[in-house]
Design a protein around this motif. Structure first.
Motif, mmCIF file in Angstrom:
data_model
loop_
_atom_site.group_PDB
_atom_site.id
_atom_site.type_symbol
_atom_site.label_atom_id
_atom_site.label_comp_id
_atom_site.label_asym_id
_atom_site.label_seq_id
_atom_site.Cartn_x
_atom_site.Cartn_y
_atom_site.Cartn_z
ATOM 1 N N GLY A 172 -3.039 -2.209 -16.850
ATOM 2 C CA GLY A 172 -3.873 -2.806 -14.865
ATOM 3 C C GLY A 172 -2.830 -2.893 -14.242
ATOM 4 N N ARG A 173 -2.603 -2.502 -12.917
ATOM 5 C CA ARG A 173 -1.278 -1.945 -11.983
ATOM 6 C C ARG A 173 -0.438 -3.264 -12.140
ATOM 7 N NH1 ARG A 173 -3.270 2.402 -7.130
ATOM 8 N NH2 ARG A 173 -4.636 3.078 -8.724
ATOM 9 N N HIS A 174 0.739 -2.225 -11.477
ATOM 10 C CA HIS A 174 1.891 -3.711 -11.310
ATOM 11 C C HIS A 174 1.779 -4.692 -10.373
ATOM 12 C CE1 HIS A 174 3.060 0.332 -13.951
ATOM 13 N NE2 HIS A 174 4.356 -0.940 -14.570
ATOM 14 N N VAL A 175 1.912 -5.553 -10.827
ATOM 15 C CA VAL A 175 2.594 -6.362 -9.799
ATOM 16 C C VAL A 175 3.782 -7.099 -9.025
ATOM 17 C CG1 VAL A 175 1.603 -9.108 -8.454
ATOM 18 C CG2 VAL A 175 0.079 -7.632 -9.631
ATOM 19 N N VAL A 176 4.737 -7.079 -8.254
ATOM 20 C CA VAL A 176 6.602 -7.765 -8.421
ATOM 21 C C VAL A 176 5.965 -8.617 -7.304
ATOM 22 C CG1 VAL A 176 7.895 -6.436 -7.823
ATOM 23 C CG2 VAL A 176 6.561 -5.213 -8.642
ATOM 24 N N LYS A 177 6.766 -9.668 -8.189
ATOM 25 C CA LYS A 177 7.196 -11.052 -6.826
ATOM 26 C C LYS A 177 8.370 -11.148 -6.609
ATOM 27 C CE LYS A 177 2.922 -13.262 -8.657
ATOM 28 N NZ LYS A 177 2.269 -14.257 -10.076
ATOM 29 N N TYR A 178 8.681 -10.688 -5.545
ATOM 30 C CA TYR A 178 10.000 -10.421 -5.413
ATOM 31 C C TYR A 178 10.822 -12.144 -5.675
ATOM 32 C CZ TYR A 178 8.440 -11.930 -0.787
ATOM 33 O OH TYR A 178 7.752 -12.111 0.245
ATOM 34 N N GLU A 179 9.879 -13.189 -4.805
ATOM 35 C CA GLU A 179 10.602 -14.358 -4.578
ATOM 36 C C GLU A 179 11.044 -14.540 -6.125
ATOM 37 O OE1 GLU A 179 6.824 -14.106 -4.633
ATOM 38 O OE2 GLU A 179 6.960 -14.078 -2.220
ATOM 39 N N ILE A 180 10.607 -14.412 -7.637
ATOM 40 C CA ILE A 180 10.909 -14.993 -8.802
ATOM 41 C C ILE A 180 11.687 -13.796 -9.216
ATOM 42 C CG2 ILE A 180 9.271 -16.494 -8.954
ATOM 43 C CD1 ILE A 180 7.992 -14.974 -11.077
ATOM 44 N N VAL A 182 7.276 0.168 -8.909
ATOM 45 C CA VAL A 182 7.623 1.573 -9.190
ATOM 46 C C VAL A 182 6.419 2.831 -9.049
ATOM 47 C CG1 VAL A 182 5.551 0.957 -11.764
ATOM 48 C CG2 VAL A 182 6.613 -0.845 -10.885
ATOM 49 N N ASN A 183 7.154 3.721 -9.523
ATOM 50 C CA ASN A 183 6.089 5.154 -9.529
ATOM 51 C C ASN A 183 5.069 4.754 -10.400
ATOM 52 O OD1 ASN A 183 5.089 7.556 -8.917
ATOM 53 N ND2 ASN A 183 7.168 8.799 -8.823
ATOM 54 N N LEU A 184 3.620 4.700 -9.856
ATOM 55 C CA LEU A 184 2.549 5.182 -10.901
ATOM 56 C C LEU A 184 2.430 6.210 -10.592
ATOM 57 C CD1 LEU A 184 -0.225 1.944 -8.579
ATOM 58 C CD2 LEU A 184 1.549 1.720 -11.008
ATOM 59 N N ALA A 185 2.596 7.419 -10.356
ATOM 60 C CA ALA A 185 2.463 8.388 -10.649
ATOM 61 C C ALA A 185 3.271 9.299 -12.025
ATOM 62 C CB ALA A 185 2.721 9.594 -9.757
ATOM 63 N N ASP A 188 3.120 9.016 -2.212
ATOM 64 C CA ASP A 188 3.534 7.959 -1.645
ATOM 65 C C ASP A 188 2.787 6.178 -1.834
ATOM 66 O OD1 ASP A 188 6.124 9.096 -0.892
ATOM 67 O OD2 ASP A 188 5.585 9.650 1.268
ATOM 68 N N ASN A 189 1.344 7.136 -2.184
ATOM 69 C CA ASN A 189 0.243 6.389 -1.963
ATOM 70 C C ASN A 189 -0.100 5.578 -3.141
ATOM 71 O OD1 ASN A 189 -0.498 6.243 0.631
ATOM 72 N ND2 ASN A 189 -2.476 7.708 -0.057
ATOM 73 N N PHE A 190 0.979 5.827 -4.314
ATOM 74 C CA PHE A 190 1.010 5.976 -5.960
ATOM 75 C C PHE A 190 2.661 4.712 -5.987
ATOM 76 C CE2 PHE A 190 -1.355 9.753 -7.158
ATOM 77 C CZ PHE A 190 -2.404 9.392 -6.800
ATOM 78 N N TRP A 191 2.904 4.145 -5.526
ATOM 79 C CA TRP A 191 3.997 3.323 -5.002
ATOM 80 C C TRP A 191 3.840 1.951 -5.497
ATOM 81 C CZ3 TRP A 191 9.065 3.989 -7.199
ATOM 82 C CH2 TRP A 191 9.931 5.419 -7.358
ATOM 83 N N VAL A 192 4.453 1.991 -5.867
ATOM 84 C CA VAL A 192 3.602 -0.415 -6.348
ATOM 85 C C VAL A 192 5.164 -0.856 -5.145
ATOM 86 C CG1 VAL A 192 3.867 -2.611 -6.768
ATOM 87 C CG2 VAL A 192 3.102 -0.868 -7.868
ATOM 88 N N ARG A 193 5.556 -0.395 -3.653
ATOM 89 C CA ARG A 193 6.103 -1.390 -2.662
ATOM 90 C C ARG A 193 6.388 -2.537 -2.935
ATOM 91 N NH1 ARG A 193 9.135 3.657 -2.158
ATOM 92 N NH2 ARG A 193 7.841 5.608 -1.877
#
Length: 168
Positions: A39-47, A79-82, A121-126
Motif C-alpha cells: 500500500g501507499r504511505h500514510v504519515v502521522k505527524y502527531e505521533i 516519501v517519494n513514491l516514484a 510532484d504528485n508522487f510525493w507523500v507530503r
C-alpha cells in the motif's frame, strides 16, 4: 528450414491482415499487481518522534526528512513514491507504539503520469502540518522549559539554604 521461414512469414502477414484488439485498458486497470505491494504511505505527524530511522533504513533513499520549527519532533518523513519500492522497512523500523507514525496503508499501485517533471510532484507523500499544531507544540515546549527552570532554581535555593545552615 525453409518451412520454418515460410511459417514465420505467414504469421507476420496474418498479423498485418488481422490486427488484434487490446483486451486491457491500462488506464483503468494496471498491467500487473505486485504480490508484495503493501500500500501507499500514510504519515502521522502527531505521533512521529522525528527519530530518522525510516530515512536511514530505506534501501532506495525514497524518504526525505522535512524540518520543523519545533524541538520534538524536529522533522517528519516525506516519501517519494516514484522511487519507493514499497518494501515496508520504514514501517517495520518505526519505534512508535502501538500505532506506527509511518505506515503502508492500502491504496492502489497505479501511478500514471504524462512524463513531465512537474507530474512527479504528485508522487510525493507530503506532510501538511497545521500551523495551530506547531503553535501548540511550541507553547508546550515553553511551559516545560519554564517548569524545568523553576525546579532548578528551587534546587539551587534549597542547596544554598542547606549550606547556610551547615556553616552556622
Amino acid at each position: 528450414m525453409i518451412f520454418e521461414i515460410g511459417e514465420k512469414i505467414f504469421r507476420v502477414m496474418k498479423a498485418f491482415r488481422e490486427p488484434r484488439i487490446a483486451t486491457k485498458d491500462i488506464v483503468k486497470e494496471p498491467a500487473h499487481k505486485s504480490p508484495i505491494f503493501r500500500g501507499r504511505h500514510v504519515v502521522k505527524y502527531e505521533i512521529c518522534t522525528g527519530c530518522d530511522a525510516c530515512n536511514k533504513i530505506c534501501p532506495v533513499d525514497a524518504i526525505k526528512m522535512k524540518p520543523l520549527p519545533i524541538k520534538r519532533p524536529n522533522k517528519v518523513p516525506e516519501v517519494n513514491l516514484a522511487i519507493c519500492i514499497f518494501c515496508g522497512l520504514c514501517e517495520d523500523v518505526c519505534p512508535t507504539k502501538p500505532e506506527k507514525a509511518i505506515k503502508l496503508a492500502g491504496g492502489d499501485i497505479e501511478m500514471i503520469t504524462d512524463g513531465t517533471n512537474n507530474a512527479l510532484d504528485n508522487f510525493w507523500v507530503r506532510v501538511e502540518i497545521p500551523q495551530e499544531w506547531i503553535e501548540k507544540k511550541k507553547k508546550e515546549e515553553e511551559e516545560k522549559a519554564a517548569k524545568r527552570k523553576a525546579k532548578q532554581e528551587a534546587l539551587l535555593k534549597g542547596a544554598a539554604n542547606t549550606m547556610g545552615k551547615d556553616e552556622k
